[in-house]
Design a protein around this motif. Structure first.
Motif, mmCIF file in Angstrom:
data_model
loop_
_atom_site.group_PDB
_atom_site.id
_atom_site.type_symbol
_atom_site.label_atom_id
_atom_site.label_comp_id
_atom_site.label_asym_id
_atom_site.label_seq_id
_atom_site.Cartn_x
_atom_site.Cartn_y
_atom_site.Cartn_z
ATOM 1 N N LEU A 75 13.876 -23.930 49.894
ATOM 2 C CA LEU A 75 12.787 -22.859 50.000
ATOM 3 C C LEU A 75 12.430 -22.474 48.362
ATOM 4 N N ALA A 76 12.841 -22.679 47.608
ATOM 5 C CA ALA A 76 12.485 -22.587 45.833
ATOM 6 C C ALA A 76 11.456 -23.548 45.843
ATOM 7 N N GLU A 77 11.412 -25.121 46.773
ATOM 8 C CA GLU A 77 10.241 -26.103 46.713
ATOM 9 C C GLU A 77 9.262 -25.847 47.694
ATOM 10 N N ILE A 78 8.918 -24.988 48.046
ATOM 11 C CA ILE A 78 7.994 -24.665 49.413
ATOM 12 C C ILE A 78 7.190 -23.603 49.405
ATOM 13 N N ARG B 53 4.637 -16.992 42.694
ATOM 14 C CA ARG B 53 3.731 -15.946 42.642
ATOM 15 C C ARG B 53 3.334 -14.825 43.827
ATOM 16 N N GLU B 54 3.040 -15.053 45.112
ATOM 17 C CA GLU B 54 2.383 -14.819 45.713
ATOM 18 C C GLU B 54 3.969 -14.369 46.987
ATOM 19 N N ASP B 55 5.319 -15.466 47.487
ATOM 20 C CA ASP B 55 5.898 -15.322 48.447
ATOM 21 C C ASP B 55 6.947 -14.662 48.014
ATOM 22 N N GLN B 56 7.762 -13.679 49.224
ATOM 23 C CA GLN B 56 8.909 -13.981 49.385
ATOM 24 C C GLN B 56 9.728 -13.743 50.046
#
Length: 73
Positions: free
Chosen positions: A29-32, A36-39
């Motif tokens: 998940l960290a790669e995609i 700054r916008e997603d959580q």
């Protein structure tokens, strides 16, 4: 996330994960995500024993309870 668990709602998944699965999932998940916008929230429900009864109800498609450690993502 579909490779890790059951799709409960639009962006909610219930996952039975080992600690290795969780590390792998977080790395993928960290790669995609757009940091700054997603959580992405991980809610650890703890082990099945001692957790207490789940209070999950559903309209429409029936919810199937899982008796194992799980994480809601």
């Amino acid at each position: 996330m579909r490779n890790y668990g059951d799709h409960l709602q639009y962006s909610v998944f219930e996952c039975q994960m080992t600690s290795t699965d969780l590390v792998r999932c977080r790395a993928e998940l960290a790669e995609i995500i757009h940091h700054r916008e997603d959580q992405v929230l991980f809610v650890d429900l703890g082990p099945a024993e001692g957790r207490g009864d789940r209070v999950i109800t559903a309209l429409g498609k029936q919810y199937t309870a899982v008796d194992a450690p799980c994480i809601i993502v």
